[in-house]
Design a protein around this motif. Structure first.
Motif, mmCIF file in Angstrom:
data_model
loop_
_atom_site.group_PDB
_atom_site.id
_atom_site.type_symbol
_atom_site.label_atom_id
_atom_site.label_comp_id
_atom_site.label_asym_id
_atom_site.label_seq_id
_atom_site.Cartn_x
_atom_site.Cartn_y
_atom_site.Cartn_z
ATOM 1 N N ASP A 132 0.572 -1.462 -0.386
ATOM 2 C CA ASP A 132 -0.169 -0.158 0.106
ATOM 3 C C ASP A 132 0.867 1.759 -0.032
ATOM 4 N N THR A 133 1.560 1.336 0.984
ATOM 5 C CA THR A 133 2.403 2.375 0.728
ATOM 6 C C THR A 133 3.642 2.953 -0.403
ATOM 7 N N PHE A 134 3.977 1.715 -0.924
ATOM 8 C CA PHE A 134 4.524 1.505 -2.502
ATOM 9 C C PHE A 134 3.914 2.402 -3.469
ATOM 10 N N LEU A 135 2.613 1.326 -3.680
ATOM 11 C CA LEU A 135 1.676 2.548 -4.914
ATOM 12 C C LEU A 135 1.306 3.113 -4.843
ATOM 13 N N GLN A 136 1.194 3.549 -3.504
ATOM 14 C CA GLN A 136 0.909 5.242 -3.288
ATOM 15 C C GLN A 136 1.775 5.816 -3.653
ATOM 16 N N LEU A 137 3.505 6.023 -3.232
ATOM 17 C CA LEU A 137 4.559 6.660 -3.383
ATOM 18 C C LEU A 137 4.710 6.772 -4.941
ATOM 19 N N TYR A 138 4.504 5.994 -5.102
ATOM 20 C CA TYR A 138 4.671 4.816 -6.711
ATOM 21 C C TYR A 138 3.530 6.095 -8.022
ATOM 22 N N ALA A 139 2.972 6.630 -7.483
ATOM 23 C CA ALA A 139 1.458 7.397 -8.161
ATOM 24 C C ALA A 139 1.735 8.988 -7.497
ATOM 25 N N ALA A 140 2.216 9.234 -6.393
ATOM 26 C CA ALA A 140 2.507 10.592 -5.946
ATOM 27 C C ALA A 140 4.263 10.861 -7.077
ATOM 28 N N PHE A 141 5.355 9.765 -7.107
ATOM 29 C CA PHE A 141 6.074 10.243 -7.655
ATOM 30 C C PHE A 141 5.739 10.396 -9.544
ATOM 31 N N ASP A 142 4.668 9.988 -9.700
ATOM 32 C CA ASP A 142 4.084 10.029 -11.218
ATOM 33 C C ASP A 142 3.751 11.034 -11.387
ATOM 34 N N ARG A 143 2.977 12.042 -10.309
ATOM 35 C CA ARG A 143 2.417 12.735 -11.119
ATOM 36 C C ARG A 143 3.894 14.212 -10.894
#
Length: 317
Positions: A132-143
């Motif tokens: 959960d942590t790193f799927l959220q971080l991946y999406a935030a980096f993407d943005r």
């Protein structure tokens, strides 16, 4: 100010992009043309999410070696899951790097046309909230990456959304890096001098000393961002696309002074890649009589990535 007087990477604020997109693009482009690097504060990646990411990263790498190695898949070229200590080697180096890492990629739905070239993620049983942590971080980096690419497009006199189709379903990778404590007489360095493969890299965790870039004068320049800021650098794909208008600069992570050698170093780079079918073809606006095209033959990002993964030892020929 002439760039010859610019001896330190300036810190920019991504918050300025909304109110003055042209001004932000000019400052970002100027930093990239001078150093191949930029430092960006106010990037929008939530601080509490970053804190969770650091905690989960440290907890994972503290697991027993045999447990971590359950998530190592050598045949996958290190694209997903765990890569053990002393595996990766910088292009042209003779000694492997003193690091271990974990890769998170893009989650694609079942049956997606790119699934043959972008494998599914691997998730550890521990720490419990890791996925959960790193799927959220991946999406935030993407943005954050999308906003930075938009500014790069403006700087190159392209439409602000020029990169959008290139990075839709992009093969980007979030790397969780652990540089373990090292003895004083350790052979090698934490990360040998190298250039990144991708379009741009967004890095958290460079506050701990060690990251250096090779400046124009042949000297190594320490990169010292303020707390929580992103360090962003141009990768080889963007250098090729822009015919070296935006340079991909050699950088390294040197070993710490003796008093810090017993301390682990963690960092979190997001390697922003285009989708595998994107054709890296020199932009016409980056070709001139003074700057002839260095790359007459285009190449897909997938083929280019494969060539480079072979060079750094993550894929065997």
């Amino acid at each position: 100010m002439p760039d010859t007087l610019l001896s330190e990477i300036p810190t920019l604020s991504l918050a300025d992009e909304a109110g003055d997109p042209a001004g932000f693009a000019a400052a970002l482009g100027g930093s990239f043309e001078r150093f191949g690097f930029a430092v960006i504060a106010d990037h929008g990646i939530p601080t509490d999410l970053i804190a969770r990411g650091w905690a989960d990263t440290a907890d994972f790498f503290a697991l027993p070696e045999d447990e971590k190695r359950r998530y190592f898949t050598p045949a996958g070229g290190g694209q997903r899951g765990y890569t053990p200590f002393r595996t990766e080697i910088a292009k042209g180096a003779s000694v492997v790097d003193l690091k271990e890492f974990w890769h998170v990629g893009r989650d694609l739905p079942a049956g997606h046309p790119l699934a043959d070239r972008m494998p599914p993620n691997i998730w550890p049983e521990r720490p419990e909230r890791f996925k959960d942590t790193f799927l959220q971080l991946y999406a935030a980096f993407d943005r954050a990456g999308d906003r930075i690419l938009s500014a790069i497009a403006r700087h190159l006199k392209l439409a602000p959304n020029w990169f959008d189709p290139a990075v839709e379903n992009g093969n980007s990778i979030l790397r969780l890096l652990h540089y373990p404590p090292i003895p004083v007489d350790a052979e090698g360095v934490r990360a040998g001098a190298h250039e990144d493969i991708n379009l741009i890299t967004l890095l958290l965790g460079a506050e701990e000393a060690g990251l250096e870039l090779l400046d124009r004068d042949g000297q190594w320049l320490p990169v010292k961002p303020p707390e929580g800021a992103l360090v962003v650098n141009v990768g080889d794909m963007l250098q090729r696309l822009t015919n070296h208008v935006l340079p991909s600069t050699s950088h390294r992570v040197v070993n710490p002074p003796p008093e810090r050698r017993g301390v682990s170093r963690y960092s979190m780079p997001f390697f922003l890649h285009p989708n595998p079918d994107f054709l890296i073809e020199t932009l016409p606006g980056c070709i001139s009589a003074e700057r002839p095209n260095r790359y007459e033959t285009p190449i897909t990002s997938h083929d280019y990535l494969h060539e480079r993964l072979v060079e750094i030892g993550l894929v065997k020929k």
